[in-house]
Design a protein around this motif. Sequence first.
Motif, mmCIF file in Angstrom:
data_model
loop_
_atom_site.group_PDB
_atom_site.id
_atom_site.type_symbol
_atom_site.label_atom_id
_atom_site.label_comp_id
_atom_site.label_asym_id
_atom_site.label_seq_id
_atom_site.Cartn_x
_atom_site.Cartn_y
_atom_site.Cartn_z
ATOM 1 N N GLN A 75 -5.194 1.280 9.023
ATOM 2 C CA GLN A 75 -3.181 1.683 9.339
ATOM 3 C C GLN A 75 -3.533 3.435 9.143
ATOM 4 O OE1 GLN A 75 -1.195 0.451 11.525
ATOM 5 N NE2 GLN A 75 -1.033 2.031 12.149
ATOM 6 N N LYS A 76 -3.417 3.515 7.884
ATOM 7 C CA LYS A 76 -3.365 5.802 7.931
ATOM 8 C C LYS A 76 -4.581 6.193 8.091
ATOM 9 C CE LYS A 76 -0.380 5.942 4.409
ATOM 10 N NZ LYS A 76 0.599 6.705 4.554
ATOM 11 N N ALA A 77 -5.564 5.771 8.124
ATOM 12 C CA ALA A 77 -6.896 6.545 9.644
ATOM 13 C C ALA A 77 -6.509 6.350 11.036
ATOM 14 C CB ALA A 77 -7.979 5.986 8.904
ATOM 15 N N PHE A 78 -6.082 5.242 11.245
ATOM 16 C CA PHE A 78 -5.450 5.282 12.572
ATOM 17 C C PHE A 78 -3.879 6.217 12.834
ATOM 18 C CE2 PHE A 78 -2.703 3.491 15.978
ATOM 19 C CZ PHE A 78 -3.418 3.923 17.037
ATOM 20 N N ASP A 79 -3.385 6.544 12.442
ATOM 21 C CA ASP A 79 -2.470 6.996 12.522
ATOM 22 C C ASP A 79 -2.782 8.215 12.306
ATOM 23 O OD1 ASP A 79 -0.728 4.812 12.168
ATOM 24 O OD2 ASP A 79 -0.269 5.037 10.630
ATOM 25 N N VAL A 80 -3.636 9.027 11.227
ATOM 26 C CA VAL A 80 -4.486 10.797 10.600
ATOM 27 C C VAL A 80 -4.775 10.807 12.196
ATOM 28 C CG1 VAL A 80 -6.135 12.050 9.501
ATOM 29 C CG2 VAL A 80 -4.200 10.231 8.252
ATOM 30 N N ILE A 81 -5.638 10.095 12.466
ATOM 31 C CA ILE A 81 -6.566 10.085 14.355
ATOM 32 C C ILE A 81 -5.607 10.182 15.235
ATOM 33 C CG2 ILE A 81 -8.202 9.147 15.619
ATOM 34 C CD1 ILE A 81 -9.776 7.601 13.317
ATOM 35 N N ARG A 82 -4.688 9.253 15.749
ATOM 36 C CA ARG A 82 -3.522 9.828 16.069
ATOM 37 C C ARG A 82 -3.012 10.538 16.456
ATOM 38 N NH1 ARG A 82 0.459 5.129 15.456
ATOM 39 N NH2 ARG A 82 1.662 7.358 14.074
ATOM 40 N N ASP A 83 -2.436 10.704 15.202
ATOM 41 C CA ASP A 83 -1.385 11.780 15.099
ATOM 42 C C ASP A 83 -1.828 13.667 15.181
ATOM 43 O OD1 ASP A 83 0.535 10.038 15.035
ATOM 44 O OD2 ASP A 83 1.074 10.194 12.723
ATOM 45 N N SER A 121 0.813 -1.310 0.032
ATOM 46 C CA SER A 121 0.203 0.194 0.105
ATOM 47 C C SER A 121 0.549 1.434 -0.171
ATOM 48 C CB SER A 121 -1.107 -0.056 1.165
ATOM 49 O OG SER A 121 -1.903 1.054 0.904
ATOM 50 N N ASP A 122 2.026 1.001 0.578
ATOM 51 C CA ASP A 122 3.101 2.404 1.041
ATOM 52 C C ASP A 122 4.131 2.289 -0.369
ATOM 53 O OD1 ASP A 122 2.844 2.739 3.200
ATOM 54 O OD2 ASP A 122 3.851 1.990 4.189
ATOM 55 N N ALA A 123 4.127 1.538 -1.247
ATOM 56 C CA ALA A 123 4.781 1.683 -2.579
ATOM 57 C C ALA A 123 3.489 2.025 -3.478
ATOM 58 C CB ALA A 123 5.447 0.511 -2.838
ATOM 59 N N THR A 124 2.655 1.128 -3.409
ATOM 60 C CA THR A 124 1.327 1.887 -4.564
ATOM 61 C C THR A 124 1.065 3.986 -4.628
ATOM 62 O OG1 THR A 124 0.569 -0.212 -4.635
ATOM 63 C CG2 THR A 124 -1.210 1.342 -5.122
ATOM 64 N N GLU A 125 0.940 4.222 -2.906
ATOM 65 C CA GLU A 125 0.862 5.307 -2.552
ATOM 66 C C GLU A 125 2.202 6.430 -3.536
ATOM 67 O OE1 GLU A 125 -0.260 7.793 1.660
ATOM 68 O OE2 GLU A 125 -0.848 6.078 1.143
ATOM 69 N N ARG A 126 3.292 6.101 -2.969
ATOM 70 C CA ARG A 126 4.185 6.695 -3.369
ATOM 71 C C ARG A 126 4.442 6.570 -4.881
ATOM 72 N NH1 ARG A 126 6.847 3.241 0.078
ATOM 73 N NH2 ARG A 126 7.670 2.082 -0.994
ATOM 74 N N ARG A 127 3.610 5.656 -5.464
ATOM 75 C CA ARG A 127 4.069 5.531 -7.024
ATOM 76 C C ARG A 127 2.506 6.478 -7.580
ATOM 77 N NH1 ARG A 127 4.568 0.197 -6.426
ATOM 78 N NH2 ARG A 127 2.400 -0.064 -6.721
#
Length: 97
Positions: free
Chosen positions: A75-83, A6-12
Amino acid sequence: MEGKASDATERRYEAAVKRAAALSYKYAPASDLLPEAEISQLIERLKVIGGEQGAQASINAALLGRLDKPPVTLQKAFDVIRDEVHATYLQAKDEEG
């Protein structure tokens, strides 16, 4: 394993958006670009692709919309909420006293 893919796809995807901007175009996925663009706009994009040397795949992806925007993972949604959200909440609590 899914997180790495997912991270690689997002970076591309982000690289394609930036590449299109660097070439003075707004990135649009092919599914959006084809019905909305005029033939002259598509021809201009194809001319740019033909005139650029090197990094051809990234230019194709950027100007022809070959990458779809990656889905937001839990995981991304959780990271945004947390951070961001929780950090703002805690900062407001500190200011309250």
